[in-house]
Design a protein around this motif. Structure first.
Motif, PDB file in Angstrom:
ATOM      1  N   ALA A   5       0.889  -1.372  -0.608  1.00 17.18           N
ATOM      2  CA  ALA A   5       0.023   0.162   0.142  1.00 17.18           C
ATOM      3  C   ALA A   5       1.541   1.315  -0.099  1.00 17.18           C
ATOM      4  CB  ALA A   5      -1.328   0.081   1.337  1.00 17.18           C
ATOM      5  N   ARG A   6       1.849   1.395   0.764  1.00 22.60           N
ATOM      6  CA  ARG A   6       2.684   2.443   1.020  1.00 22.60           C
ATOM      7  C   ARG A   6       3.468   2.734  -0.313  1.00 22.60           C
ATOM      8  NH1 ARG A   6       5.649   0.911   4.803  1.00 22.60           N
ATOM      9  NH2 ARG A   6       4.059   1.045   6.458  1.00 22.60           N
ATOM     10  N   CYS A   7       3.615   1.950  -1.279  1.00 23.99           N
ATOM     11  CA  CYS A   7       4.215   2.263  -2.615  1.00 23.99           C
ATOM     12  C   CYS A   7       3.683   2.935  -3.544  1.00 23.99           C
ATOM     13  CB  CYS A   7       4.622   1.189  -2.871  1.00 23.99           C
ATOM     14  SG  CYS A   7       2.865  -0.419  -3.991  1.00 23.99           S
ATOM     15  N   HIS A   8       2.046   3.134  -3.238  1.00 28.78           N
ATOM     16  CA  HIS A   8       1.669   3.984  -4.042  1.00 28.78           C
ATOM     17  C   HIS A   8       1.612   5.514  -3.428  1.00 28.78           C
ATOM     18  CE1 HIS A   8       0.677   0.262  -6.551  1.00 28.78           C
ATOM     19  NE2 HIS A   8      -0.344  -0.432  -5.487  1.00 28.78           N
ATOM     20  N   TRP A   9       2.603   5.566  -2.195  1.00 26.98           N
ATOM     21  CA  TRP A   9       2.569   6.729  -1.785  1.00 26.98           C
ATOM     22  C   TRP A   9       3.477   7.586  -2.829  1.00 26.98           C
ATOM     23  CZ3 TRP A   9       2.060   7.044   4.293  1.00 26.98           C
ATOM     24  CH2 TRP A   9       1.165   6.853   4.944  1.00 26.98           C
ATOM     25  N   PRO A  10       2.559   8.542  -2.650  1.00 26.29           N
ATOM     26  CA  PRO A  10       4.492   9.885  -3.341  1.00 26.29           C
ATOM     27  C   PRO A  10       5.277   9.883  -2.378  1.00 26.29           C
ATOM     28  CG  PRO A  10       2.215  10.977  -3.179  1.00 26.29           C
ATOM     29  CD  PRO A  10       2.285   9.782  -2.294  1.00 26.29           C
ATOM     30  N   PRO A  11       6.745  10.012  -3.500  1.00 22.78           N
ATOM     31  CA  PRO A  11       7.608   9.849  -3.081  1.00 22.78           C
ATOM     32  C   PRO A  11       8.006  11.139  -2.075  1.00 22.78           C
ATOM     33  CG  PRO A  11       7.994  10.035  -5.627  1.00 22.78           C
ATOM     34  CD  PRO A  11       6.626  10.271  -4.674  1.00 22.78           C
ATOM     35  N   ALA A  21      -7.341   5.104   3.870  1.00 20.53           N
ATOM     36  CA  ALA A  21      -7.196   4.995   2.866  1.00 20.53           C
ATOM     37  C   ALA A  21      -6.236   6.103   1.945  1.00 20.53           C
ATOM     38  CB  ALA A  21      -8.628   5.112   1.828  1.00 20.53           C
ATOM     39  N   LEU A  22      -5.132   6.387   0.951  1.00 21.25           N
ATOM     40  CA  LEU A  22      -4.726   7.353   0.294  1.00 21.25           C
ATOM     41  C   LEU A  22      -4.636   7.057  -1.243  1.00 21.25           C
ATOM     42  CD1 LEU A  22      -1.629   9.326   1.293  1.00 21.25           C
ATOM     43  CD2 LEU A  22      -1.813   8.232  -0.446  1.00 21.25           C
ATOM     44  N   THR A  23      -4.920   8.079  -1.672  1.00 20.80           N
ATOM     45  CA  THR A  23      -5.289   8.323  -3.188  1.00 20.80           C
ATOM     46  C   THR A  23      -4.081   8.910  -3.856  1.00 20.80           C
ATOM     47  OG1 THR A  23      -7.710   6.552  -3.161  1.00 20.80           O
ATOM     48  CG2 THR A  23      -6.642   8.248  -5.680  1.00 20.80           C
TER      49      THR A  23
END
Length: 605
Positions: A5-11, A21-23
């Motif tokens: 899930a964390r890999c889809h966060w902004p760097p 949930a974070l999009t």
């Protein structure tokens, strides 16, 4: 949160606790002008929002769960404007806390993200021990309250035995730098402005030795003789006599002064570990009616006093849980606080015993009676508490940070455990290692290195802890409880119990500390505190080996010098965060350490 899930966060984005949930749209927006200054301006006090932040309280529906009002949605638009929405003001404050973390993480541009989050537990509390030597300064209280609010804490207690400046009782609190009524009123106002309920806390039954040893209060004690604290022999006063009406008059005086200082409708009246009951003046009553009945009657009378002052009582549930027949004798609205600080705490069984009434679960930070904390025990204890709280319907989670035996642990060690517990209460499951790195970035201003270092430090003496029960209970094998092995070993007579703890386990511990090395760079005060923790742990390891003859004789002199150095640093660091009043009592624990052969009592200077 999972790595997937964390890999889809902004760097570079670090959020703690991680949201449900974070999009991320993959795009970014310019950081609004003045946003960094706003983030540093106490935004959780809920002053007027800047023009680029649009907040909307949508209102909750009648009968909604109490946690729903804390849910929020936060959206960063491509034009740099930010929208937040929540049913109520608590959720808007949590959205601000998340936004501040985004601003700190991302710098000149902000990721266009949407965050949706809500708490697993509506009540997420912290109890700080302000009676065992360490009482924070008002400035330090302010910093701590703000840090707790940023971690979404919404309930706070300051554990009190004798460190409130009660009028007419100067003889007991003088010299302790107590919290004054005026200070508590100010702290309550600050907590409320940050969305934290500050509940009064005064132990009203046991743990009152500081009072009862004084001639003016000695007549209130259950006993001044010998008794058993669970399995450990004790002597001297500890609890009020529950059958003496003067005990209730004393409690009424204290609560009548303390309770008007805070606005919360709750008060923790304590009443834990009253093991001396039946060893003294209440012996005949206990023989006739049972220990549980005598305990419950007194607690119920204290709760009635609190009710007359407009407060609902919370109480530590250990005695009631060991005498479940007494639960029916307690006021129906009194809130039991079931506490346990080891991984094997029977949370599920306690919850079942308390079914039918409101209750809270109270795990611990495992920081006390140590310098390092106890990582494995803390995490196992917390995981069990959160799981049981979620499954069995606990009304709240209260993480406890005690200060037994001098309150030697530094604030970063304690706060590390507090942060983990608050995140677990919000998420409904303990945070993982990567989440704790994010906490470190916001607590200590580093890249996560402090959290990683503290996690490793907390398991340095784990091999010794697994086999050193004999340092606490001689002749009993197994894992030591409620303290680290290195700390417990400090207070053993030099030539006693040297058969407890193997050389192999000690070598594992020493190798672990060597691999860890000194702490990473951080805020200057934090770095000094962690360096002190590291040096103290190294000294304890050396002394552990010297007592067993595993080190060369020259190391004995080194152990003596290090002891004096550790004591001086402890003293120097104390006033950076704490009032001077409890310092002499904390330093006195150094004097309880048996000197190495040839060293004067109290250690080399």
């Amino acid at each position: 949160m999972t790595a997937a899930a964390r890999c889809h966060w902004p760097p570079g984005l670090r959020l703690f606790p991680p949201p449900a949930a974070l999009t991320w749209a993959g795009s970014s927006a310019p950081t609004p002008a003045g946003a960094s200054d706003w983030a540093a301006s106490d935004p959780l006090l809920m002053s007027e929002a800047p023009p680029w932040l649009h907040e909307r309280a949508s209102g909750g529906w009648c009968g909604a769960p109490s946690g729903q009002g804390q849910a929020f949605r936060l959206c960063i638009r491509p034009d740099g404007t930010v929208e937040s929405e929540s049913p109520g003001p608590a959720g808007l404050r949590h959205a601000r806390a998340a936004l501040v973390q985004v601003l700190r993480s991302c710098g000149p541009t902000l990721p266009c993200i949407e965050i949706i989050d809500r708490p697993a537990m509506a009540r997420r509390g912290v109890m700080l021990d302000v009676s065992r030597c360490r009482i924070p300064t008002m400035d330090e209280f302010g910093r701590a309250f703000r840090a707790l609010a940023a971690l979404r804490c919404n309930h706070l207690q300051l554990y009190t035995e004798h460190t409130f400046a009660y009028e007419g009782h100067r003889a007991v609190w003088e010299g302790w730098s107590p919290i004054t009524p005026e200070e508590l009123i100010r702290l309550d106002a600050l907590a409320s402005s940050l969305g934290i309920e500050l509940a009064a806390n005064q132990n009203c039954f046991g743990h009152l030795r500081q009072w009862l040893e004084h001639p003016d209060y000695a007549h209130l004690a259950e006993t001044h003789g010998d008794w058993m604290f669970d399995v450990w022999p004790r002597s001297g006063p500890f609890s009020l006599c529950p059958t003496d009406p003067r005990s209730l008059a004393f409690v009424d005086d204290l609560l009548g002064q303390l309770l008007p200082c805070v606005r919360s409708g709750l008060v923790n009246i304590g009443c834990d570990e009253t093991y001396d009951i039946a060893f003294g003046r209440s012996k005949e009553h206990v023989a006739a009616r049972g220990r549980g009945a005598v305990f419950a009657e007194f607690v119920a009378q204290v709760a009635q006093i609190a009710a007359r002052h407009g407060k609902r009582s919370m109480f530590w549930a250990d005695i009631a849980l060991s005498h479940p027949e007494c639960l029916g004798l307690l006021p129906a609205d009194a809130v039991p606080l079931a506490w346990g600080y080891e991984p094997d705490a029977p949370w599920q069984r306690w919850c079942d015993a308390l079914r039918g009434r409101e209750f809270w679960l109270c795990p611990g930070t495992s920081s006390w009676r140590s310098m390092t904390g106890r990582r494995a025990e803390r995490r196992g204890n917390l995981a069990g508490a959160v799981r049981a709280a979620s499954e069995r319907g606990a009304s709240g989670l209260l993480v406890c940070d005690w200060g037994d035996s001098g309150h030697w642990q530094t604030w970063p060690v304690a706060m590390h455990g507090i942060a983990e517990a608050l995140a677990a209460a919000w998420m409904g499951t303990p945070p993982d290692d990567a989440d704790l790195l994010s906490a470190s970035a916001h607590l200590w201003g580093d890249d996560g290195a402090c959290a990683a270092w503290l996690e490793a430090l907390g398991d340095v003496d784990a091999p010794l802890r697994a086999e050193c029960m004999g340092l606490s209970r001689p002749g009993i094998a197994g894992a030591i409880r409620n303290q680290t092995a290195l700390f417990a070993d400090l207070f053993q007579p030099w030539h006693l119990h040297t058969d407890v703890g193997t050389r192999d386990a000690w070598q594992e511990a020493r190798a672990a500390l060597d691999r860890l090395g000194p702490p990473p760079h951080a805020d200057p005060l934090v770095e000094r505190e962690l360096s002190h923790t590291f040096e103290a742990t190294r000294w304890m390891l050396g002394r552990f080996a010297a007592r067993r003859g595993w080190e060369l004789p020259t190391d004995l002199a080194d152990a003596s010098r290090r002891r004096a150095s550790i004591r001086r640093t402890h003293e120097a660091l104390w006033t950076e965060r704490s009032r001077v009043g409890g310092l002499s009592r904390s330093l006195a624990f150094f004097d309880r350490i048996a000197p190495v052969p040839g060293e004067p009592a109290g250690g080399a200077t």
